[in-house]
Design a protein around this motif. Structure first.
Motif, PDB file in Angstrom:
ATOM      1  N   VAL A 355       0.839  -1.205   0.000  1.00 40.87           N
ATOM      2  CA  VAL A 355       0.000   0.000   0.000  1.00 40.87           C
ATOM      3  C   VAL A 355       0.876   1.258   0.000  1.00 40.87           C
ATOM      4  CG1 VAL A 355      -1.516   1.326   1.531  1.00 40.87           C
ATOM      5  CG2 VAL A 355      -2.044  -1.060   1.028  1.00 40.87           C
ATOM      6  N   ASP A 356       1.931   1.240   0.823  1.00 36.90           N
ATOM      7  CA  ASP A 356       2.835   2.401   0.876  1.00 36.90           C
ATOM      8  C   ASP A 356       3.493   2.618  -0.477  1.00 36.90           C
ATOM      9  OD1 ASP A 356       2.184   2.751   3.493  1.00 36.90           O
ATOM     10  OD2 ASP A 356       3.981   1.743   4.299  1.00 36.90           O
ATOM     11  N   LYS A 357       3.905   1.502  -1.069  1.00 38.13           N
ATOM     12  CA  LYS A 357       4.591   1.587  -2.374  1.00 38.13           C
ATOM     13  C   LYS A 357       3.661   2.185  -3.433  1.00 38.13           C
ATOM     14  CE  LYS A 357       6.722  -1.540  -5.688  1.00 38.13           C
ATOM     15  NZ  LYS A 357       6.803  -2.961  -6.026  1.00 38.13           N
ATOM     16  N   ASN A 358       2.415   1.787  -3.371  1.00 35.95           N
ATOM     17  CA  ASN A 358       1.439   2.264  -4.371  1.00 35.95           C
ATOM     18  C   ASN A 358       0.734   3.545  -3.951  1.00 35.95           C
ATOM     19  OD1 ASN A 358       2.052  -0.023  -5.821  1.00 35.95           O
ATOM     20  ND2 ASN A 358       0.302  -1.197  -5.064  1.00 35.95           N
ATOM     21  N   LYS A 359       1.132   4.069  -2.788  1.00 33.88           N
ATOM     22  CA  LYS A 359       0.478   5.281  -2.231  1.00 33.88           C
ATOM     23  C   LYS A 359      -1.038   5.100  -2.215  1.00 33.88           C
ATOM     24  CE  LYS A 359       4.036   8.642  -3.492  1.00 33.88           C
ATOM     25  NZ  LYS A 359       5.048   7.836  -4.163  1.00 33.88           N
ATOM     26  N   SER A 360      -1.458   3.971  -1.680  1.00 36.03           N
ATOM     27  CA  SER A 360      -2.871   3.633  -1.682  1.00 36.03           C
ATOM     28  C   SER A 360      -3.397   3.565  -0.239  1.00 36.03           C
ATOM     29  CB  SER A 360      -3.049   2.290  -2.401  1.00 36.03           C
ATOM     30  OG  SER A 360      -4.387   1.966  -2.506  1.00 36.03           O
ATOM     31  N   THR A 361      -4.484   2.857  -0.041  1.00 34.66           N
ATOM     32  CA  THR A 361      -5.107   2.773   1.289  1.00 34.66           C
ATOM     33  C   THR A 361      -5.257   1.307   1.686  1.00 34.66           C
ATOM     34  OG1 THR A 361      -6.391   4.740   0.730  1.00 34.66           O
ATOM     35  CG2 THR A 361      -7.130   3.471   2.629  1.00 34.66           C
ATOM     36  N   PHE A 362      -4.988   1.008   2.947  1.00 30.05           N
ATOM     37  CA  PHE A 362      -5.167  -0.357   3.458  1.00 30.05           C
ATOM     38  C   PHE A 362      -6.652  -0.545   3.767  1.00 30.05           C
ATOM     39  CE2 PHE A 362      -2.738  -3.897   5.481  1.00 30.05           C
ATOM     40  CZ  PHE A 362      -3.829  -4.624   5.908  1.00 30.05           C
ATOM     41  N   THR A 363      -7.268  -1.519   3.098  1.00 30.38           N
ATOM     42  CA  THR A 363      -8.711  -1.703   3.286  1.00 30.38           C
ATOM     43  C   THR A 363      -9.041  -2.944   4.109  1.00 30.38           C
ATOM     44  OG1 THR A 363      -8.829  -2.849   1.189  1.00 30.38           O
ATOM     45  CG2 THR A 363      -9.331  -0.498   1.163  1.00 30.38           C
ATOM     46  N   GLY A 364      -8.033  -3.508   4.776  1.00 31.34           N
ATOM     47  CA  GLY A 364      -8.312  -4.612   5.693  1.00 31.34           C
ATOM     48  C   GLY A 364      -8.067  -5.981   5.105  1.00 31.34           C
ATOM     49  N   LEU A 365      -7.849  -6.931   6.019  1.00 37.70           N
ATOM     50  CA  LEU A 365      -7.769  -8.348   5.650  1.00 37.70           C
ATOM     51  C   LEU A 365      -8.926  -9.013   6.374  1.00 37.70           C
ATOM     52  CD1 LEU A 365      -3.981  -9.296   6.078  1.00 37.70           C
ATOM     53  CD2 LEU A 365      -5.252  -8.990   3.945  1.00 37.70           C
ATOM     54  N   TRP A 366      -9.690  -9.832   5.663  1.00 35.07           N
ATOM     55  CA  TRP A 366     -10.829 -10.489   6.285  1.00 35.07           C
ATOM     56  C   TRP A 366     -10.589 -11.979   6.319  1.00 35.07           C
ATOM     57  CZ3 TRP A 366     -11.982  -6.434   2.702  1.00 35.07           C
ATOM     58  CH2 TRP A 366     -12.331  -5.246   3.349  1.00 35.07           C
ATOM     59  N   THR A 367     -10.318 -12.468   7.502  1.00 36.38           N
ATOM     60  CA  THR A 367      -9.917 -13.858   7.652  1.00 36.38           C
ATOM     61  C   THR A 367     -10.903 -14.591   8.568  1.00 36.38           C
ATOM     62  OG1 THR A 367      -8.614 -13.732   9.686  1.00 36.38           O
ATOM     63  CG2 THR A 367      -7.559 -12.922   7.679  1.00 36.38           C
TER      64      THR A 367
END
Lengths: 451, 315
Positions: A355-367
């Motif tokens: 996410v940092d590399k792509n300058k994006s947003t972390f939208t969660g992991l659903w496990t």
């Protein structure tokens, strides 16, 4: 010149025979459990069905390699392939682990292609109470656990905020509580000209989301004992309603042809190009949208039943132990490591790096591990763009109330029966009640054969 | 006389020896193929025949169920659906494919020195993996934005939804399969090259025009090749699997939207065998198809006696 005798003798028969030979190539095998390495910290370990790992998958592979450096791990990168898996098991050369959808577990358990895990889990000290009950339920047959659940997909309604605004609607106007109102508002979002659709107002996601519509109407497709419940009047009513949404938006043929043109994973996705108004979808799609169109005006509401109670259905993947697996101890160690809270946190760190590399947003992991989800959320999920934040919160919330389809020894046949029925109804080959009654008959026959 | 007998005897003995050598060589050449046939075709066939009388599921040991699988397939509505889909498709595809291939071969036959190049071009699609071709044609045949409908739109025709409208799924697939007629083109071209030129000259002298020469000379003289492709293409159409499976059943998405109109017999057989693990039932399905194919082939062979010309076999 070709002579009659020459080619009649040689060609016709040979071509005709080839299909008949296709079913006779697999022999049965006794299949032993194989003692392997008793602690599971050495030896070879092979997987099938894991696909090509992404950042989250690779982080977990690395975690296992770090915990068990002496195990020779081989990841077969193809997706789960029933023919490949069955051939491997039947020929006595199975993988040590197989990764498949949880809705397949019942069928494969009933046929003996996968083994119960209870004893192995006890030996490895793996407590199943760390997993979400709905996920574990899907992987449990006749009280025995056949799979360790991994991801956990739930459904909420995602919306094109711009389209809503343009139509003078709010997100609440597309809630599934009031079906009549949904009908009216879907029509307001729908756009077509010259016989061609340019925007689908509300996609009910048939056939795959029929369980959700049925549950919203008070029925489940599979009874708790694993028997089919496909011709329940409430199921038929739900299908009739969802189908009417499609019929009033061009009909299935045009509807699907238009939907097939969507660039689901690209920057020109159906929301960005204003081709879709709203639809229920799994949580992972929020991550796709935020990566490809971070400035998208996304809106969302939970799927609800007719009383307005939030509703979602869950499914996902599981790790199973094939019959004849040679290194079951290492396989269960793998299951333990890759689904543990610590490992999911490492996966979260890997996703954060992406996410940092792509300058994006972390939208969660659903496990299927709620403790892991909570810690990943606390550590990595930060507020960003309003619409995506709201979606992420909705998916985390739906993890807590989602239901799963009851497991069945005829799970594959039952699913195939209702999916085919919905497709027949969608394409106009049958009315919903006739389609579901035929499905019930097919599924009941399959269920009675394995009961 | 005795000397003559001795000479004949020696020559005869020499011929027998040569024949034996040739026979041994022939067996040597076909031996490997025979082993392959026995191990990979005949053996599995016999196994599938045995399994068709069992409840084999690929994992557990099979149990004898008598003729239950055969009785089940007689009452299974999906068997009749799949069989009718397959037969309709074969009737649609085979004549059109043969006509298209023959037209292309006739054109190539006139090209002259460049025919080798064009032959290669026409044959190239045969080398394309069916899965790739299937995925490609899903895009080309899309009712909304596909190339085919866009082209039809240019001439004022509103094309159908080839891949989603149940009435157009099989015609769409037949069009897709025309992609691979290159093999037939090569066979027809070879047959056309062997038609004696004198026959055309004689027909012309008798006043026959182009159509009459084609009908009275070309067609009879290549009827063997036409018949061969009819048999092979019919069998191939009845075994339709890869392209239809890729387009309508293959991936997660496609299998979700599977369409009964594209449920071909071998696809249903595959589903029974590998999705539901009903290997015994799938084996029975395979043998039913084998019987159907043999009956259709026998009818074609019988009918062909009136239409096919074999050089050296007719008075």
């Amino acid at each position: 010149m070709i002579t009659r005798r020459g080619f009649l003798a040689g060609s016709a028969g040979a071509f005709a025979l080839s299909v008949a030979s296709a079913c006779g190539g697999v022999s049965s095998s006794k299949g032993t459990s194989g003692s392997g390495a008793s602690k599971g910290d050495t030896g070879a370990l092979s997987t099938q069905g894991f696909g090509k790992p992404d950042d989250v998958g690779q982080a977990r592979i690395d975690a296992f390699k770090s915990a068990y450096p002496k195990v020779q791990l081989t990841i077969n990168e193809g997706d789960f392939d029933p023919q490949q898996f069955l051939s491997a098991v039947a020929s006595g050369n199975p993988p040590d682990l197989v990764y498949l959808d949880r809705d397949l577990v019942g069928t494969y358990a009933a046929k003996g292609a996968i083994q119960p895990l209870d004893d192995h889990l006890d030996a490895a000290g793996l407590k199943t109470d760390i997993y979400r009950p709905a996920a574990l339920r899907e992987a449990t047959v006749d009280g025995k656990v056949y799979g360790v659940p991994e991801f956990y997909d739930t459904r909420n309604i995602l919306m094109n905020g711009k389209a809503l605004q343009a139509a003078g609607l709010t997100a609440a106007d597309l809630a599934t509580t009031d079906w009549n109102k949904l009908h009216t508002n879907a029509a307001k979002l729908y756009k077509a000209s010259g016989g061609k659709i340019s925007r689908i107002g509300f996609d009910p996601k048939l056939p795959e989301f029929l369980p959700l519509w049925a549950k919203a109407n008070g029925a489940e497709l599979v009874n708790p004992d694993g028997s089919p419940n496909l011709s329940d009047p409430r199921v038929i009513e739900a299908l009739t309603f969802a189908l009417s949404l499609v019929d009033e938006q061009g009909g299935w043929s045009k509807f699907k042809a238009f939907r097939d043109t969507w660039d689901l994973f690209g920057s020109g996705n159906e929301f960005a190009k204003d081709q879709a108004g709203a639809f229920p979808w799994e949580g992972w799609y929020v991550n796709v949208l935020v990566q490809s169109t971070p400035k998208l005006q996304l809106d969302t509401v939970p799927f609800t039943d007719k009383q307005g109670k939030p509703l979602s259905f869950s499914n996902g993947s599981a790790w199973c132990l094939p019959k004849g697996a040679r290194n079951p101890a290492a396989a269960v160690n793998w299951m333990k490591v890759v689904t543990s809270t610590d490992t999911w946190l490492k996966a979260g760190a890997a996703r954060q790096a992406t996410v940092d590399k792509n300058k994006s947003t972390f939208t969660g992991l659903w496990t299927a591990n709620p403790a892991a989800d909570a810690q990943v959320k606390a550590k990595y999920v930060k507020p960003g763009q309003t619409g995506f934040d709201k979606a992420v919160q909705n998916y985390y919330a739906s993890n807590e109330y989602a239901f799963s389809i009851a497991p069945s020894k005829a799970g594959s046949e039952i699913k195939s029966a209702w999916m085919d029925a919905v497709n027949r109804a969608l394409s106009g080959q049958q009315k919903p009640d006739a389609a579901m009654k035929q499905a019930q008959a097919e599924a009941a026959k399959a269920y009675s054969a394995v009961k | 006389m005795a000397a003559l007998t001795t000479v004949i005897g020696r020559r005869s003995g020499g011929r027998r020896s040569a024949n034996r050598r040739e026979t041994r060589a022939a067996y040597g050449f076909i031996g490997l193929w025979m082993v392959g046939f026995l191990v990979f075709t005949l053996g599995p066939m016999i196994a599938s025949l045995v399994l068709s009388f069992t409840d084999y599921n690929a994992i557990s040991s099979p149990h004898n169920v008598g003729t239950a699988n055969y009785r089940q397939l007689m009452s299974d509505p999906k068997v009749s659906k799949a069989l009718s889909n397959t037969l309709i498709y074969a009737v649609m595809y085979v004549p059109v494919a043969m006509a298209v291939a023959l037209c292309l071969a006739l054109l190539l036959n006139r090209v002259g020195r460049a025919s080798g190049f064009f032959r290669t071009i026409f044959y190239l699609p045969v080398m394309t993996p069916p899965v790739a071709a299937g995925a490609l044609f899903l895009l080309l045949l899309n009712g909304n934005q596909g190339l085919l409908n866009s082209t039809l739109h240019l001439v004022g025709i509103n094309g159908p939804n080839w891949t989603t409208d149940t009435a157009w799924v099989k015609p769409g697939l037949a069009i897709t399969m025309l992609w691979g007629v290159g093999g037939m083109v090569v066979i027809y071209l070879a047959a056309l090259r062997q038609v004696p030129k004198e026959l055309y000259e004689a027909a012309s002298l008798d006043g026959a025009g182009a159509w009459m020469r084609f009908r009275r000379v070309t067609l009879p003289m290549i009827s063997g090749a036409l018949f061969f492709t009819l048999i092979v293409q019919t069998i191939s159409a009845l075994q339709m699997f890869d392209q239809a499976y890729t387009m309508f059943f293959g991936g997660q998405q496609n299998s979700t939207y599977s369409n009964d109109a594209a449920l071909f017999y071998v696809i249903y057989l595959f589903q029974q065998g590998f999705s539901f693990l009903h290997m015994g039932y799938a084996s029975a399905l395979a043998w039913l198809l084998f019987v159907v194919i043999m009956i259709i082939t026998a009818i074609q062979v019988r009918v062909s006696r009136r239409f096919v010309y074999y050089e050296g076999e007719r008075d």
